[in-house]
Design a protein around this motif. Structure first.
Motif, mmCIF file in Angstrom:
data_model
loop_
_atom_site.group_PDB
_atom_site.id
_atom_site.type_symbol
_atom_site.label_atom_id
_atom_site.label_comp_id
_atom_site.label_asym_id
_atom_site.label_seq_id
_atom_site.Cartn_x
_atom_site.Cartn_y
_atom_site.Cartn_z
ATOM 1 N N ILE A 128 -6.541 5.068 3.848
ATOM 2 C CA ILE A 128 -5.539 4.852 4.899
ATOM 3 C C ILE A 128 -5.694 3.475 5.548
ATOM 4 N N ILE A 129 -6.935 3.025 5.717
ATOM 5 C CA ILE A 129 -7.173 1.760 6.434
ATOM 6 C C ILE A 129 -7.057 0.538 5.520
ATOM 7 N N ARG A 130 -6.737 0.733 4.266
ATOM 8 C CA ARG A 130 -6.662 -0.407 3.347
ATOM 9 C C ARG A 130 -5.660 -1.481 3.766
ATOM 10 N N GLY A 179 -4.668 -2.234 6.706
ATOM 11 C CA GLY A 179 -5.213 -2.899 7.877
ATOM 12 C C GLY A 179 -6.337 -3.858 7.533
ATOM 13 N N THR A 180 -7.230 -3.443 6.630
ATOM 14 C CA THR A 180 -8.329 -4.330 6.248
ATOM 15 C C THR A 180 -7.825 -5.559 5.504
ATOM 16 N N LEU A 181 -6.811 -5.376 4.665
ATOM 17 C CA LEU A 181 -6.216 -6.528 3.977
ATOM 18 C C LEU A 181 -5.638 -7.518 4.973
ATOM 19 N N ALA A 182 -4.880 -6.993 5.940
ATOM 20 C CA ALA A 182 -4.210 -7.860 6.907
ATOM 21 C C ALA A 182 -5.212 -8.529 7.835
ATOM 22 N N ILE A 183 -6.177 -7.760 8.341
ATOM 23 C CA ILE A 183 -7.141 -8.315 9.295
ATOM 24 C C ILE A 183 -8.037 -9.345 8.623
ATOM 25 N N ARG A 184 -8.411 -9.121 7.373
ATOM 26 C CA ARG A 184 -9.265 -10.084 6.671
ATOM 27 C C ARG A 184 -8.598 -11.452 6.594
ATOM 28 N N LEU A 185 -7.328 -11.468 6.198
ATOM 29 C CA LEU A 185 -6.613 -12.746 6.088
ATOM 30 C C LEU A 185 -6.397 -13.378 7.457
ATOM 31 N N THR A 186 -5.984 -12.577 8.429
ATOM 32 C CA THR A 186 -5.721 -13.105 9.769
ATOM 33 C C THR A 186 -6.981 -13.652 10.425
ATOM 34 N N ALA A 187 -8.062 -12.895 10.352
ATOM 35 C CA ALA A 187 -9.302 -13.306 11.018
ATOM 36 C C ALA A 187 -9.861 -14.589 10.416
ATOM 37 N N ASN A 188 -9.811 -14.721 9.112
ATOM 38 C CA ASN A 188 -10.342 -15.934 8.482
ATOM 39 C C ASN A 188 -9.511 -17.159 8.828
ATOM 40 N N MET A 189 -8.196 -17.011 8.909
ATOM 41 C CA MET A 189 -7.361 -18.150 9.258
ATOM 42 C C MET A 189 -7.510 -18.515 10.733
ATOM 43 N N ILE A 190 -7.620 -17.516 11.601
ATOM 44 C CA ILE A 190 -7.780 -17.790 13.030
ATOM 45 C C ILE A 190 -9.116 -18.484 13.300
ATOM 46 N N ILE A 228 -5.941 -10.189 -5.383
ATOM 47 C CA ILE A 228 -6.836 -9.444 -6.268
ATOM 48 C C ILE A 228 -7.022 -8.010 -5.768
ATOM 49 N N LEU A 229 -7.229 -7.846 -4.472
ATOM 50 C CA LEU A 229 -7.392 -6.497 -3.923
ATOM 51 C C LEU A 229 -6.106 -5.687 -4.059
ATOM 52 N N SER A 230 -4.965 -6.342 -3.901
ATOM 53 C CA SER A 230 -3.695 -5.644 -4.104
ATOM 54 C C SER A 230 -3.555 -5.158 -5.540
ATOM 55 N N ALA A 231 -3.981 -5.989 -6.495
ATOM 56 C CA ALA A 231 -3.952 -5.577 -7.906
ATOM 57 C C ALA A 231 -4.917 -4.431 -8.180
ATOM 58 N N LEU A 232 -6.088 -4.461 -7.548
ATOM 59 C CA LEU A 232 -7.054 -3.369 -7.720
ATOM 60 C C LEU A 232 -6.519 -2.066 -7.144
ATOM 61 N N TYR A 233 -5.846 -2.145 -6.001
ATOM 62 C CA TYR A 233 -5.270 -0.935 -5.404
ATOM 63 C C TYR A 233 -4.162 -0.360 -6.298
ATOM 64 N N SER A 234 -3.400 -1.239 -6.933
ATOM 65 C CA SER A 234 -2.349 -0.751 -7.830
ATOM 66 C C SER A 234 -2.931 -0.097 -9.077
ATOM 67 N N LYS A 235 -4.108 -0.578 -9.505
ATOM 68 C CA LYS A 235 -4.737 -0.014 -10.691
ATOM 69 C C LYS A 235 -5.169 1.432 -10.464
ATOM 70 N N TRP A 273 0.822 -1.204 0.000
ATOM 71 C CA TRP A 273 0.000 0.000 0.000
ATOM 72 C C TRP A 273 0.865 1.266 0.000
ATOM 73 N N LEU A 274 1.926 1.262 0.794
ATOM 74 C CA LEU A 274 2.787 2.442 0.881
ATOM 75 C C LEU A 274 3.478 2.729 -0.449
ATOM 76 N N SER A 275 3.949 1.685 -1.113
ATOM 77 C CA SER A 275 4.609 1.885 -2.416
ATOM 78 C C SER A 275 3.615 2.378 -3.467
ATOM 79 N N PHE A 276 2.373 1.863 -3.439
ATOM 80 C CA PHE A 276 1.350 2.347 -4.379
ATOM 81 C C PHE A 276 1.041 3.822 -4.130
#
Length: 221
Positions: free
Chosen positions: A148-150, A152-163, A211-218, A107-110
């Protein structure tokens, strides 16, 4: 011992728990000794499908080969998700320290690229088209916060589903010692179904992350 102890890294100074993220690097190379093997053909087919998906999303002919980055990201997360399903293997993808390490630099590099190269385009994203003039200040604040929260939402989505899946598997497994044979048989069957579901979740979450990372880069191009 508590319910969340399976997600807690060891406190030993030279802990090797996080090395589970690199285990697949040792497993993958032998499959390339005989090419084209069935395993390598399966990976090639998967990469081709992912390339078509990301190519449609990015739509940037000047960045040829940019889909390789997102397919590699998908593979890395997928392998870590699958590894965490095996017993006694550290679930690295269920930690925010792992998922934020992936999402925040992206996100920071984008953002840096977008604001330095396409400043006008980035300002235009903060004000949606045909929006009432009286709502523009509030829309700018909302769009800024959502940007700004993107990570965090990416990280929490993956973490919460795996937990969530791991906790359910652990809860069901801990109750097996106090059950009768008939109930234990049903529990094993339910565990198998739950592991199949968790395998699907591992694939879906790695796909959603990439996919969301690719959309953010777009949006910054």
């Amino acid at each position: 011992m508590n319910l969340f102890s399976i997600f807690e890294p060891s406190t030993i100074i030279f802990s090797l728990n996080w090395m589970s993220s690199l285990l697949m690097i040792l497993i993958i190379p032998p499959m390339y000794w005989l090419i084209p093997s069935r395993i390598s053909m399966m990976w090639i087919l998967m990469y081709q499908l992912l390339h078509k998906e990301f190519k449609v999303l990015i739509k940037a002919p000047i960045f040829k080969g940019s889909t390789i980055f997102f397919t590699s990201l998908f593979t890395f997360i997928l392998l870590n998700n699958f590894l965490s399903l095996f017993p006694y293997i550290f679930a690295s993808s269920s930690h925010l320290s792992f998922t934020l390490t992936l999402s925040f630099p992206l996100w920071l590099s984008f953002m840096i690229f977008g604001w330095f190269k396409n400043t006008t385009h980035m300002f235009a994203h903060l004000t949606p088209q045909n929006a009432p003039a009286i709502l523009l200040p509030f829309l700018v604040i909302i769009e800024t916060i959502s940007s700004i929260i993107r990570p965090g939402t990416l990280a929490i989505r993956l973490t919460a589903n795996m937990i969530a899946g791991h906790l359910l598997v652990t809860l069901m497994g801990n109750s097996g010692s106090s059950l009768s044979i008939s109930l234990l048989t049903m529990l094993v069957f339910m565990q198998i179904l739950l592991l199949i579901l968790e395998s699907a979740v591992s694939i879906i979450q790695s796909y959603v992350f990439s996919i969301l990372s690719a959309l953010y880069s777009k949006e910054v191009i």
